[in-house]
Design a protein around this motif. Structure first.
Motif, PDB file in Angstrom:
ATOM      1  N   ILE A  76       0.861  -1.190   0.000  1.00 36.45           N
ATOM      2  CA  ILE A  76       0.000   0.000   0.000  1.00 36.45           C
ATOM      3  C   ILE A  76       0.894   1.235   0.000  1.00 36.45           C
ATOM      4  CG2 ILE A  76      -1.761   1.309   1.246  1.00 36.45           C
ATOM      5  CD1 ILE A  76      -2.662  -1.357   2.518  1.00 36.45           C
ATOM      6  N   ASP A  77       0.837   1.993  -1.074  1.00 34.33           N
ATOM      7  CA  ASP A  77       1.607   3.234  -1.153  1.00 34.33           C
ATOM      8  C   ASP A  77       0.868   4.357  -0.438  1.00 34.33           C
ATOM      9  OD1 ASP A  77       3.825   2.288  -2.647  1.00 34.33           O
ATOM     10  OD2 ASP A  77       2.623   2.361  -4.478  1.00 34.33           O
ATOM     11  N   SER A  78       1.601   5.389  -0.054  1.00 35.72           N
ATOM     12  CA  SER A  78       0.985   6.523   0.619  1.00 35.72           C
ATOM     13  C   SER A  78       1.548   7.827   0.082  1.00 35.72           C
ATOM     14  CB  SER A  78       1.187   6.437   2.134  1.00 35.72           C
ATOM     15  OG  SER A  78       2.573   6.472   2.459  1.00 35.72           O
ATOM     16  N   PHE A  79       0.781   8.891   0.289  1.00 40.16           N
ATOM     17  CA  PHE A  79       1.127  10.221  -0.216  1.00 40.16           C
ATOM     18  C   PHE A  79       0.833  11.233   0.883  1.00 40.16           C
ATOM     19  CE2 PHE A  79      -0.220   7.405  -3.553  1.00 40.16           C
ATOM     20  CZ  PHE A  79       0.749   7.565  -4.544  1.00 40.16           C
ATOM     21  N   PHE A  80       1.638  12.299   0.960  1.00 40.49           N
ATOM     22  CA  PHE A  80       1.423  13.261   2.032  1.00 40.49           C
ATOM     23  C   PHE A  80       1.740  14.686   1.592  1.00 40.49           C
ATOM     24  CE2 PHE A  80       5.938  12.266   2.461  1.00 40.49           C
ATOM     25  CZ  PHE A  80       6.520  13.489   2.790  1.00 40.49           C
ATOM     26  N   ILE A  81       1.093  15.624   2.303  1.00 42.83           N
ATOM     27  CA  ILE A  81       1.430  17.041   2.210  1.00 42.83           C
ATOM     28  C   ILE A  81       1.749  17.512   3.625  1.00 42.83           C
ATOM     29  CG2 ILE A  81      -0.062  17.407   0.196  1.00 42.83           C
ATOM     30  CD1 ILE A  81      -2.024  18.852   2.163  1.00 42.83           C
ATOM     31  N   LEU A  82       2.162  18.762   3.759  1.00 42.39           N
ATOM     32  CA  LEU A  82       2.534  19.307   5.060  1.00 42.39           C
ATOM     33  C   LEU A  82       1.487  20.302   5.554  1.00 42.39           C
ATOM     34  CD1 LEU A  82       6.322  20.069   4.408  1.00 42.39           C
ATOM     35  CD2 LEU A  82       5.300  17.954   5.306  1.00 42.39           C
ATOM     36  N   GLY A  83       1.171  20.234   6.842  1.00 39.01           N
ATOM     37  CA  GLY A  83       0.340  21.234   7.494  1.00 39.01           C
ATOM     38  C   GLY A  83       1.224  22.235   8.220  1.00 39.01           C
ATOM     39  N   GLU A  84       0.599  23.247   8.831  1.00 37.72           N
ATOM     40  CA  GLU A  84       1.391  24.282   9.492  1.00 37.72           C
ATOM     41  C   GLU A  84       2.210  23.733  10.659  1.00 37.72           C
ATOM     42  OE1 GLU A  84      -2.690  24.553  11.465  1.00 37.72           O
ATOM     43  OE2 GLU A  84      -1.845  24.063   9.508  1.00 37.72           O
ATOM     44  N   GLY A 123      -1.385  17.973  -4.728  1.00 38.91           N
ATOM     45  CA  GLY A 123      -1.513  18.490  -3.370  1.00 38.91           C
ATOM     46  C   GLY A 123      -0.738  19.773  -3.174  1.00 38.91           C
ATOM     47  N   PHE A 124      -1.147  20.538  -2.195  1.00 40.92           N
ATOM     48  CA  PHE A 124      -0.444  21.762  -1.810  1.00 40.92           C
ATOM     49  C   PHE A 124      -0.248  21.767  -0.300  1.00 40.92           C
ATOM     50  CE2 PHE A 124      -2.459  22.954  -5.787  1.00 40.92           C
ATOM     51  CZ  PHE A 124      -1.493  23.728  -6.431  1.00 40.92           C
ATOM     52  N   ASP A 125       0.970  22.079   0.126  1.00 39.15           N
ATOM     53  CA  ASP A 125       1.211  22.279   1.553  1.00 39.15           C
ATOM     54  C   ASP A 125       0.368  23.433   2.057  1.00 39.15           C
ATOM     55  OD1 ASP A 125       3.103  20.266   1.517  1.00 39.15           O
ATOM     56  OD2 ASP A 125       4.806  21.627   1.324  1.00 39.15           O
ATOM     57  N   LYS A 126       0.301  23.575   3.373  1.00 37.23           N
ATOM     58  CA  LYS A 126      -0.446  24.661   3.996  1.00 37.23           C
ATOM     59  C   LYS A 126      -0.066  26.012   3.395  1.00 37.23           C
ATOM     60  CE  LYS A 126      -2.796  26.925   7.173  1.00 37.23           C
ATOM     61  NZ  LYS A 126      -4.238  26.833   7.352  1.00 37.23           N
ATOM     62  N   ILE A 127      -1.079  26.766   2.988  1.00 40.36           N
ATOM     63  CA  ILE A 127      -0.874  28.094   2.403  1.00 40.36           C
ATOM     64  C   ILE A 127      -1.376  29.128   3.404  1.00 40.36           C
ATOM     65  CG2 ILE A 127      -1.365  29.612   0.459  1.00 40.36           C
ATOM     66  CD1 ILE A 127      -2.246  27.027  -1.087  1.00 40.36           C
ATOM     67  N   VAL A 156      -5.395  17.423  -2.664  1.00 40.97           N
ATOM     68  CA  VAL A 156      -5.107  17.328  -1.227  1.00 40.97           C
ATOM     69  C   VAL A 156      -4.674  18.700  -0.719  1.00 40.97           C
ATOM     70  CG1 VAL A 156      -3.891  16.030   0.566  1.00 40.97           C
ATOM     71  CG2 VAL A 156      -4.295  14.973  -1.678  1.00 40.97           C
ATOM     72  N   LEU A 157      -5.393  19.231   0.263  1.00 45.18           N
ATOM     73  CA  LEU A 157      -5.109  20.554   0.815  1.00 45.18           C
ATOM     74  C   LEU A 157      -5.190  20.523   2.338  1.00 45.18           C
ATOM     75  CD1 LEU A 157      -7.342  22.801  -1.497  1.00 45.18           C
ATOM     76  CD2 LEU A 157      -4.860  22.617  -1.604  1.00 45.18           C
ATOM     77  N   HIS A 158      -4.432  21.414   2.964  1.00 49.99           N
ATOM     78  CA  HIS A 158      -4.524  21.594   4.414  1.00 49.99           C
ATOM     79  C   HIS A 158      -4.950  23.033   4.670  1.00 49.99           C
ATOM     80  CE1 HIS A 158      -3.536  20.170   8.501  1.00 49.99           C
ATOM     81  NE2 HIS A 158      -3.294  21.462   8.744  1.00 49.99           N
ATOM     82  N   GLN A 159      -6.227  23.295   4.482  1.00 54.06           N
ATOM     83  CA  GLN A 159      -6.759  24.652   4.548  1.00 54.06           C
ATOM     84  C   GLN A 159      -8.134  24.654   5.203  1.00 54.06           C
ATOM     85  OE1 GLN A 159      -3.409  26.025   2.659  1.00 54.06           O
ATOM     86  NE2 GLN A 159      -5.010  27.321   3.483  1.00 54.06           N
ATOM     87  N   GLY A 160      -8.505  25.805   5.755  1.00 48.86           N
ATOM     88  CA  GLY A 160      -9.864  25.997   6.237  1.00 48.86           C
ATOM     89  C   GLY A 160     -10.722  26.593   5.140  1.00 48.86           C
ATOM     90  N   ILE A 161     -11.861  25.995   4.868  1.00 53.78           N
ATOM     91  CA  ILE A 161     -12.809  26.506   3.877  1.00 53.78           C
ATOM     92  C   ILE A 161     -13.908  27.261   4.618  1.00 53.78           C
ATOM     93  CG2 ILE A 161     -14.392  25.918   2.009  1.00 53.78           C
ATOM     94  CD1 ILE A 161     -11.460  25.349   1.374  1.00 53.78           C
ATOM     95  N   THR A 162     -14.169  28.489   4.190  1.00 52.00           N
ATOM     96  CA  THR A 162     -15.082  29.383   4.906  1.00 52.00           C
ATOM     97  C   THR A 162     -16.464  28.782   5.107  1.00 52.00           C
ATOM     98  OG1 THR A 162     -13.911  31.285   3.994  1.00 52.00           O
ATOM     99  CG2 THR A 162     -16.087  31.694   4.902  1.00 52.00           C
ATOM    100  N   GLU A 163     -16.961  28.040   4.124  1.00 54.13           N
ATOM    101  CA  GLU A 163     -18.305  27.468   4.249  1.00 54.13           C
ATOM    102  C   GLU A 163     -18.379  26.394   5.343  1.00 54.13           C
ATOM    103  OE1 GLU A 163     -18.083  28.499  -0.226  1.00 54.13           O
ATOM    104  OE2 GLU A 163     -16.710  28.067   1.426  1.00 54.13           O
ATOM    105  N   PHE A 164     -17.235  25.893   5.774  1.00 50.07           N
ATOM    106  CA  PHE A 164     -17.196  24.920   6.857  1.00 50.07           C
ATOM    107  C   PHE A 164     -16.987  25.598   8.211  1.00 50.07           C
ATOM    108  CE2 PHE A 164     -16.395  22.395   3.163  1.00 50.07           C
ATOM    109  CZ  PHE A 164     -16.805  21.112   3.457  1.00 50.07           C
TER     110      PHE A 164
END
Length: 380
Positions: A76-84, A123-127, A156-164
């Motif tokens: 099983i392969d895996s993929f990751f991005i970075l959060g703050e 994917g994008f790291d935390k912006i 894949v994103l590590h972000q807050g979406i306003t509607e949530f």
């Protein structure tokens, strides 16, 4: 075909200085890995905040490595991005890069789409909110790649979406590339899924795998998604993890003995000792009496916190209705106090997380960067 979508693992978090709480985080992380293996997922996505701090302890690093190793052993392969929480403000190589270099997992946080088993992954790291305008062109590029791809497309994103969450939101759903069939999100710690007519697939937050300090003490469920992409649509299936129970109770001082009896009856049969919070309201309160009552729970709880609020204070307190996420309320209060969302964002979303974990150099770097930006803006 299906994949696991796991986020906000916060490995290395030692809540309340408790080694038991640190182990709780490792235990639920390993549950998520074990379940993914048992269910024969095709791959795993980690959507940021892998670690609780950019310089995690050795145990946290090894726990993540062992989890990735077990996935690889089961093909099983895996993929990751970075959060703050993974990104240091001091110029240094983020720890998770080690797993990419050792080929334990693949880093996809720079916005370059890759194809894997007929699926497009980007994917994008935390912006940071101030950087978001710079990403419009990059979002347009990955959107074009997704539009021209015939299979499933996962962003894949590590972000807050306003509607949530309007307090933690950094982007609106309309800012996102529209041609992806699944938006694998991290950052918000509550589980939520929403569909929008202007997007080709659902935006999904699995939430954190364990309650973290910023979320407060509450009765809630934690877990991750296994996402079925066998058909034309992506269908996330919620997988609940066996976390340590946490409860918050309210009582009047005159009813404290009865409340402790009720709490004791509720938690005695639990397999894991819970974390309990008792909010006490009243007048002419004797703390010795409260402590004597709380002591009755000592043998059946991991931790028990209590606090007093007089009726006069409670009637006017903004904390009377406890927010789901304490950080949201702190941000709102900071905006009121400072008169600026920008200043509140700096204080609560950038400085507070690093200062609370003792990262003085990181905090200094944030202040320097913001001062340099301020000087540049004044010259323009």
């Amino acid at each position: 075909m299906q994949f696991s979508h796991i986020s906000d693992t916060h490995l290395g978090l030692v809540q309340y200085g408790s080694e038991e709480r640190a182990q709780d985080v490792y235990d639920v992380f390993n549950q998520a890995i074990d379940t993914s293996i048992k269910d024969h997922v095709d791959f795993v996505i980690f959507a940021g905040d892998i670690f609780h701090v950019p310089n995690p302890n050795g145990t946290a690093i090894v726990q993540m490595a062992n989890g990735l190793k077990r996935l690889k052993q089961n093909n099983i392969d895996s993929f990751f991005i970075l959060g703050e929480h993974d990104i240091s403000r001091i110029r240094t190589t983020p720890i998770p890069y080690v797993y990419h270099n050792l080929e334990f997992s693949k880093y996809i946080g720079q916005g370059k789409p890759i194809e894997y088993k007929g699926v497009l992954l980007a994917g994008f790291d935390k912006i940071r909110k101030t950087e978001i305008p710079q990403y419009e062109e990059k979002f347009a590029e990955v959107d074009k790649a997704a539009q021209n791809f015939s299979g499933h497309k996962i962003l894949v994103l590590h972000q807050g979406i306003t509607e949530f969450n309007k307090f933690a939101g950094e982007l609106q759903s309309t800012d996102l590339p529209k041609n992806f069939t699944y938006y694998a999100m991290g950052h918000l710690h509550d589980t939520d899924v929403k569909k929008f007519n202007h997007l080709n697939g659902p935006i999904a937050y699995p939430g954190s795998i364990e309650l973290t300090t910023s979320e407060g003490i509450k009765e809630t469920k934690k877990g991750f998604f296994e996402v079925d992409i066998s058909g034309q649509e992506a269908n996330p299936n919620w997988i609940e993890l066996d976390t340590r129970p946490q409860f918050s109770f309210k009582t009047d001082y005159q009813e404290i003995s009865k409340t402790i009896d009720e709490i004791s009856e509720k938690i005695t049969s639990l397999s894991k000792k819970p974390i309990v919070e008792v909010n006490i309201q009243g007048e002419n309160i004797e703390t010795d009496h409260i402590q004597a009552q709380i002591a009755r729970l000592n043998s059946i709880v991991l931790r028990c916190f209590w606090r007093i609020s007089t009726k006069q204070v409670s009637d006017s307190s903004v904390f009377l209705d406890k927010p789901n996420i304490i950080d949201d309320e702190m941000f709102r209060l900071s905006v009121d106090a400072l008169g600026s969302e920008q200043a509140a964002n700096l204080a609560i979303k950038e400085l507070l997380p690093v200062l609370s974990s003792g990262q003085i150099q990181e905090a200094s770097q944030i202040i320097i960067e913001n001062f340099e930006k301020f000087k540049k803006e004044r010259k323009q």
